[in-house]
Design an enzyme around this catalytic site. Structure first.
Site, PDB file in Angstrom:
ATOM      1  N   HIS A 175       0.828  -1.187  -0.124  1.00 38.28           N
ATOM      2  CA  HIS A 175      -0.044  -0.064   0.026  1.00 38.28           C
ATOM      3  C   HIS A 175       0.925   1.259   0.018  1.00 38.28           C
ATOM      4  O   HIS A 175       2.057   1.106   0.220  1.00 38.28           O
ATOM      5  CB  HIS A 175      -0.991  -0.060   1.176  1.00 38.28           C
TER       6      HIS A 175
ATOM      7  N   CYS B 181       3.056  -5.032   6.591  1.00 39.84           N
ATOM      8  CA  CYS B 181       2.689  -4.624   5.403  1.00 39.84           C
ATOM      9  C   CYS B 181       3.818  -4.112   4.741  1.00 39.84           C
ATOM     10  O   CYS B 181       4.962  -3.852   5.348  1.00 39.84           O
ATOM     11  CB  CYS B 181       1.445  -3.676   5.388  1.00 39.84           C
TER      12      CYS B 181
END
Length: 207
Positions: free
Chosen positions: A167, A183
């Site tokens: 992301h 992440c």
């Protein structure tokens, strides 16, 4: 007429840059708490959605943009390979090449490896911190709408049925560092570029 179009384009870039320059910081540096900000005004002023943050406004972190490099791998073109030690994401191309992007990776104790597939794609995604993160950080919001203050940034690629994502970020200075909860963070303009190149079902190999 050309002059007027040129002036309008220049004004648009200047206005977008000013919106980002005037935006409040996303995280209180003293308390570590997330600030919601008032980015919705930005959204209303931009019918096509929030503008990506101008590259010149990023902190000087030494992180470069996407670069085509030679890359030896047995993975097929179109595969994403993330080398956590190098803090680099490679989108495999034909002829022994790949597009290399800088990424932030999981801090000590939160790193992982394996193979997943992109299960979903979202533009300006909402953020819902998982339960274990809320337990560690009770000051975080339970839900945060998408926007420039959102920790997931401009785009998110969801990995299988895990809680992990590739992301964007509202803290581009952390890209290239070991600072996430597992992440993979990218600069907003970089994740927008990657988002356009891959589709749901793309194989992602984390090394």
């Amino acid at each position: 007429m050309l002059f007027l179009f040129g002036f309008a384009g220049l004004w648009g870039e200047t206005a977008a840059a000013q919106l980002w320059e005037d935006a409040p910081p996303a995280v209180d540096r003293k308390t570590g708490s997330v600030k919601m900000g008032d980015g919705y005004l930005d959204f209303l002023l931009q019918p096509s959605g929030y503008p990506p943050r101008p590259a010149e406004n990023y902190p000087k972190s030494g992180v470069t943009g996407p670069t085509v490099v030679r890359y030896a791998t047995g993975e097929a073109p179109g595969t994403i390979v993330i080398e956590t030690q190098r803090r680099a994401l490679f989108l495999v191309q034909d002829n022994g090449k790949a597009i290399r992007y800088a990424v932030g990776v999981g801090r000590e104790g939160f790193g992982w490896s394996g193979t997943e597939y992109i299960s979903a794609k979202r533009e300006w995604p909402d953020w819902r911190p998982p339960a274990d993160m809320l337990a560690r950080r009770p000051d975080l919001p339970v839900h945060m709408p998408g926007g420039p203050d959102n920790p997931l940034g401009a785009r998110a690629l969801y990995l299988g049925d895990t809680l992990y994502r590739i992301h964007g970020s509202n803290e581009p200075e952390t890209v290239g560092q070991q600072s996430s909860s597992g992440c993979f963070r990218m600069r907003n303009e970089d994740v927008i570029d990657l988002y356009r190149r891959v589709k749901v079902g793309t194989k992602v190999v984390v090394l």
